[in-house]
Motif scaffolding. Structure first.
Motif, PDB file in Angstrom:
ATOM      1  N   ASP A  81       0.822  -1.212   0.000  1.00 28.74           N
ATOM      2  CA  ASP A  81       0.000   0.000   0.000  1.00 28.74           C
ATOM      3  C   ASP A  81       0.855   1.261   0.000  1.00 28.74           C
ATOM      4  OD1 ASP A  81       0.926  -0.031   2.593  1.00 28.74           O
ATOM      5  OD2 ASP A  81      -1.039  -0.256   3.534  1.00 28.74           O
ATOM      6  N   SER A  82       2.135   1.128   0.337  1.00 28.44           N
ATOM      7  CA  SER A  82       3.068   2.248   0.268  1.00 28.44           C
ATOM      8  C   SER A  82       4.050   2.089  -0.884  1.00 28.44           C
ATOM      9  CB  SER A  82       3.840   2.354   1.587  1.00 28.44           C
ATOM     10  OG  SER A  82       4.849   3.322   1.515  1.00 28.44           O
ATOM     11  N   LEU A  83       4.510   0.856  -1.078  1.00 29.33           N
ATOM     12  CA  LEU A  83       5.555   0.570  -2.062  1.00 29.33           C
ATOM     13  C   LEU A  83       5.171   0.998  -3.472  1.00 29.33           C
ATOM     14  CD1 LEU A  83       8.309  -1.024  -2.507  1.00 29.33           C
ATOM     15  CD2 LEU A  83       6.864  -2.978  -3.076  1.00 29.33           C
ATOM     16  N   CYS A  84       3.979   0.619  -3.906  1.00 31.96           N
ATOM     17  CA  CYS A  84       3.583   0.860  -5.301  1.00 31.96           C
ATOM     18  C   CYS A  84       3.613   2.340  -5.649  1.00 31.96           C
ATOM     19  CB  CYS A  84       2.185   0.288  -5.558  1.00 31.96           C
ATOM     20  SG  CYS A  84       2.082  -1.500  -5.362  1.00 31.96           S
ATOM     21  N   SER A  85       3.008   3.168  -4.795  1.00 27.73           N
ATOM     22  CA  SER A  85       2.958   4.597  -5.095  1.00 27.73           C
ATOM     23  C   SER A  85       4.322   5.252  -4.927  1.00 27.73           C
ATOM     24  CB  SER A  85       1.930   5.286  -4.199  1.00 27.73           C
ATOM     25  OG  SER A  85       2.208   5.035  -2.829  1.00 27.73           O
ATOM     26  N   THR A  86       5.077   4.842  -3.910  1.00 29.96           N
ATOM     27  CA  THR A  86       6.384   5.458  -3.648  1.00 29.96           C
ATOM     28  C   THR A  86       7.353   5.236  -4.800  1.00 29.96           C
ATOM     29  OG1 THR A  86       6.116   5.179  -1.262  1.00 29.96           O
ATOM     30  CG2 THR A  86       8.352   5.536  -2.087  1.00 29.96           C
ATOM     31  N   LEU A  87       7.438   3.994  -5.292  1.00 30.36           N
ATOM     32  CA  LEU A  87       8.407   3.707  -6.353  1.00 30.36           C
ATOM     33  C   LEU A  87       7.999   4.322  -7.682  1.00 30.36           C
ATOM     34  CD1 LEU A  87       9.640   0.083  -5.615  1.00 30.36           C
ATOM     35  CD2 LEU A  87      10.469   2.275  -4.766  1.00 30.36           C
ATOM     36  N   ARG A  88       6.706   4.395  -7.968  1.00 31.91           N
ATOM     37  CA  ARG A  88       6.281   5.071  -9.209  1.00 31.91           C
ATOM     38  C   ARG A  88       6.617   6.554  -9.141  1.00 31.91           C
ATOM     39  NH1 ARG A  88       3.973   2.797 -13.243  1.00 31.91           N
ATOM     40  NH2 ARG A  88       3.271   4.791 -14.064  1.00 31.91           N
ATOM     41  N   GLU A  89       6.482   7.153  -7.960  1.00 30.26           N
ATOM     42  CA  GLU A  89       6.787   8.580  -7.814  1.00 30.26           C
ATOM     43  C   GLU A  89       8.265   8.867  -8.033  1.00 30.26           C
ATOM     44  OE1 GLU A  89       5.423   9.518  -3.935  1.00 30.26           O
ATOM     45  OE2 GLU A  89       3.295   9.442  -4.472  1.00 30.26           O
ATOM     46  N   LYS A  90       9.120   7.862  -7.825  1.00 26.22           N
ATOM     47  CA  LYS A  90      10.568   8.040  -7.963  1.00 26.22           C
ATOM     48  C   LYS A  90      11.088   7.577  -9.317  1.00 26.22           C
ATOM     49  CE  LYS A  90      11.053   9.789  -3.912  1.00 26.22           C
ATOM     50  NZ  LYS A  90      11.476  11.211  -3.734  1.00 26.22           N
ATOM     51  N   ASP A  91      10.196   7.529 -10.305  1.00 26.73           N
ATOM     52  CA  ASP A  91      10.586   7.219 -11.685  1.00 26.73           C
ATOM     53  C   ASP A  91      11.240   5.853 -11.827  1.00 26.73           C
ATOM     54  OD1 ASP A  91       9.658   9.716 -12.580  1.00 26.73           O
ATOM     55  OD2 ASP A  91      11.544  10.674 -12.032  1.00 26.73           O
ATOM     56  N   LEU A  92      10.735   4.873 -11.075  1.00 24.36           N
ATOM     57  CA  LEU A  92      11.288   3.526 -11.161  1.00 24.36           C
ATOM     58  C   LEU A  92      10.456   2.623 -12.062  1.00 24.36           C
ATOM     59  CD1 LEU A  92      12.549   3.239  -7.543  1.00 24.36           C
ATOM     60  CD2 LEU A  92      13.866   2.519  -9.517  1.00 24.36           C
ATOM     61  N   ASP A  93       9.490   3.212 -12.764  1.00 26.18           N
ATOM     62  CA  ASP A  93       8.718   2.472 -13.760  1.00 26.18           C
ATOM     63  C   ASP A  93       8.070   1.226 -13.150  1.00 26.18           C
ATOM     64  OD1 ASP A  93       7.652   2.233 -16.299  1.00 26.18           O
ATOM     65  OD2 ASP A  93       9.230   0.900 -16.995  1.00 26.18           O
ATOM     66  N   PHE A  94       7.587   1.377 -11.917  1.00 24.78           N
ATOM     67  CA  PHE A  94       6.893   0.278 -11.246  1.00 24.78           C
ATOM     68  C   PHE A  94       5.578   0.021 -11.969  1.00 24.78           C
ATOM     69  CE2 PHE A  94       4.823  -1.836  -7.625  1.00 24.78           C
ATOM     70  CZ  PHE A  94       5.881  -2.592  -7.137  1.00 24.78           C
ATOM     71  N   PRO A  95       5.126  -1.241 -12.052  1.00 18.93           N
ATOM     72  CA  PRO A  95       3.892  -1.528 -12.800  1.00 18.93           C
ATOM     73  C   PRO A  95       2.692  -0.733 -12.269  1.00 18.93           C
ATOM     74  CG  PRO A  95       5.021  -3.562 -12.225  1.00 18.93           C
ATOM     75  CD  PRO A  95       5.732  -2.459 -11.491  1.00 18.93           C
ATOM     76  N   HIS A  96       1.801  -0.349 -13.170  1.00 27.21           N
ATOM     77  CA  HIS A  96       0.579   0.334 -12.767  1.00 27.21           C
ATOM     78  C   HIS A  96      -0.196  -0.558 -11.806  1.00 27.21           C
ATOM     79  CE1 HIS A  96       0.784   3.852 -15.364  1.00 27.21           C
ATOM     80  NE2 HIS A  96       1.263   3.070 -16.306  1.00 27.21           N
ATOM     81  N   SER A  97      -0.673   0.047 -10.721  1.00 24.32           N
ATOM     82  CA  SER A  97      -1.363  -0.705  -9.677  1.00 24.32           C
ATOM     83  C   SER A  97      -2.600   0.067  -9.242  1.00 24.32           C
ATOM     84  CB  SER A  97      -0.446  -0.924  -8.470  1.00 24.32           C
ATOM     85  OG  SER A  97       0.775  -1.529  -8.856  1.00 24.32           O
ATOM     86  N   PHE A  98      -3.608  -0.661  -8.796  1.00 19.65           N
ATOM     87  CA  PHE A  98      -4.873  -0.056  -8.385  1.00 19.65           C
ATOM     88  C   PHE A  98      -5.290  -0.715  -7.079  1.00 19.65           C
ATOM     89  CE2 PHE A  98      -9.323   1.048  -8.429  1.00 19.65           C
ATOM     90  CZ  PHE A  98      -9.384   2.252  -9.113  1.00 19.65           C
ATOM     91  N   THR A 148      -8.609  -6.923   4.067  1.00 23.04           N
ATOM     92  CA  THR A 148      -9.580  -5.887   3.724  1.00 23.04           C
ATOM     93  C   THR A 148      -9.211  -5.076   2.488  1.00 23.04           C
ATOM     94  OG1 THR A 148      -8.505  -4.320   5.225  1.00 23.04           O
ATOM     95  CG2 THR A 148     -10.281  -5.678   6.133  1.00 23.04           C
ATOM     96  N   THR A 149      -7.927  -5.055   2.147  1.00 24.36           N
ATOM     97  CA  THR A 149      -7.474  -4.258   1.004  1.00 24.36           C
ATOM     98  C   THR A 149      -6.573  -5.110   0.123  1.00 24.36           C
ATOM     99  OG1 THR A 149      -7.459  -2.318   2.449  1.00 24.36           O
ATOM    100  CG2 THR A 149      -6.422  -2.075   0.303  1.00 24.36           C
ATOM    101  N   ALA A 150      -6.666  -4.880  -1.174  1.00 22.67           N
ATOM    102  CA  ALA A 150      -5.839  -5.624  -2.124  1.00 22.67           C
ATOM    103  C   ALA A 150      -5.343  -4.667  -3.194  1.00 22.67           C
ATOM    104  CB  ALA A 150      -6.644  -6.752  -2.758  1.00 22.67           C
ATOM    105  N   VAL A 151      -4.323  -5.109  -3.918  1.00 21.17           N
ATOM    106  CA  VAL A 151      -3.820  -4.323  -5.030  1.00 21.17           C
ATOM    107  C   VAL A 151      -3.929  -5.163  -6.298  1.00 21.17           C
ATOM    108  CG1 VAL A 151      -1.431  -5.029  -4.546  1.00 21.17           C
ATOM    109  CG2 VAL A 151      -1.846  -3.037  -5.967  1.00 21.17           C
ATOM    110  N   VAL A 152      -4.469  -4.554  -7.334  1.00 20.53           N
ATOM    111  CA  VAL A 152      -4.517  -5.178  -8.656  1.00 20.53           C
ATOM    112  C   VAL A 152      -3.381  -4.564  -9.456  1.00 20.53           C
ATOM    113  CG1 VAL A 152      -5.904  -5.651 -10.705  1.00 20.53           C
ATOM    114  CG2 VAL A 152      -7.024  -5.381  -8.477  1.00 20.53           C
ATOM    115  N   GLN A 153      -2.529  -5.423 -10.012  1.00 20.44           N
ATOM    116  CA  GLN A 153      -1.305  -4.931 -10.640  1.00 20.44           C
ATOM    117  C   GLN A 153      -1.190  -5.434 -12.070  1.00 20.44           C
ATOM    118  OE1 GLN A 153       2.964  -5.975  -9.211  1.00 20.44           O
ATOM    119  NE2 GLN A 153       2.344  -4.179  -8.041  1.00 20.44           N
ATOM    120  N   GLN A 154      -0.731  -4.549 -12.912  1.00 22.54           N
ATOM    121  CA  GLN A 154      -0.504  -4.848 -14.321  1.00 22.54           C
ATOM    122  C   GLN A 154       0.496  -5.992 -14.485  1.00 22.54           C
ATOM    123  OE1 GLN A 154       1.668  -1.683 -16.271  1.00 22.54           O
ATOM    124  NE2 GLN A 154       0.399  -1.853 -18.096  1.00 22.54           N
TER     125      GLN A 154
END
Length: 279
Positions: free
Chosen positions: A92-109, A168-174
């Protein structure tokens, strides 16, 4: 005295219990060869010991344990990995943090397993290779914590499965097409150990670039002892898809234990120098 804390049993199930305990014991033995007194303890046992420790090295991962360690840190404890950094490896933190740092992390929802609201927003993540459903907190502790979905229509039943397990929470990832490569690492070039966990196509890639990406991600999260996963595309492009704190290092325990012990000694020495300089 250095104090090592074992991972909580609920976050170290099955064979992981033995593997996690082995790496902690080997690190303790490597530190003792350097002349450092070491105590190994469960979190419960550590509550009576932590104030005596010059440095704590902890494998704890659960939110309750990390919250307690964070409180110890506020009271002056030195801890590696930093519990706040460990918390940043939760998806829940990793996905948004790494995308913000231009690490081309897969799109996640991120989706709630309880309401199911916003599922249509995930449809665009489903390509020819489907998509992935993952628990949004700690790394996978059992096989169904990460589920490959071939079609969008499989998402709702999979979320119901998560809900039945009180997730209670999940992430759907490309999905990223290519070879999966796992790696183990200790910051600062102490250790970097990539390997294919299963049969692969063997797409060529630049190991130095993978190490650079991993170190960039680890520096972003401020994590020192870590592992992760990457996908190597047919054209050699590298995409990080996961980073977790203090894995078992099972394929490379001997080398890892020595590197981790050296890293912990350096942390302790650096902190002592800083404190001396401010006196």
């Amino acid at each position: 005295m250095f104090l090592g804390i074992y991972r909580e049993p609920e976050y170290s199930p099955g064979r992981h219990t033995s593997n996690d305990a082995k790496i902690l014991r080997l690190v303790g033995q490597a530190l003792e060869r350097y002349g450092v007194p070491v105590r190994l303890a469960t979190l419960e046992e550590a509550r009576a010991l932590w104030k005596e420790a010059d440095l704590i090295f902890s494998m704890c991962q659960g939110p309750a344990a990390l919250a307690e360690l964070t409180d110890w840190k506020k009271q002056g404890a030195r801890i590696a990995n930093d519990p706040e950094a460990s918390r940043r490896t939760y998806r829940d933190s990793l996905c948004s943090t790494l995308r913000e740092k231009d690490l081309d992390f897969p799109h996640s929802f991120f989706v709630s397993t309880e309401s199911g609201a916003g599922l249509e927003g995930c449809r665009s993540l489903f390509g020819a290779g489907g998509a992935w459903l993952k628990r949004a907190d700690v790394h996978a502790t059992q096989p169904r914590d990460v589920i490959h979905l071939k079609r969008f229509e499989e998402l709702a039943p999979a979320l119901a499965e998560f809900r039945a397990r009180n997730l209670t929470t999940a992430v759907v990832q490309q999905h990223c097409e290519g070879d999966e490569v796992k790696f183990y690492a200790v910051r600062g070039g102490q250790l970097f150990w990539p390997y294919y966990p299963r049969e692969s196509q063997g797409y060529p890639f630049d190991e130095h670039e993978l190490e650079r990406l991993a170190e960039h991600a680890a520096a972003t999260l401020d994590i020192g002892i870590y592992g992760g996963d990457a996908i190597i595309a047919p054209d050699g492009k590298i995409t990080l898809i996961d980073l977790n704190d203090w894995p078992s290092f099972a394929p490379c325990r001997g080398a890892a234990a020595s590197a981790i012990a050296k890293y912990l000694k350096e942390i302790h020495a650096t902190q002592n120098r800083r404190e001396t300089a401010t006196v």
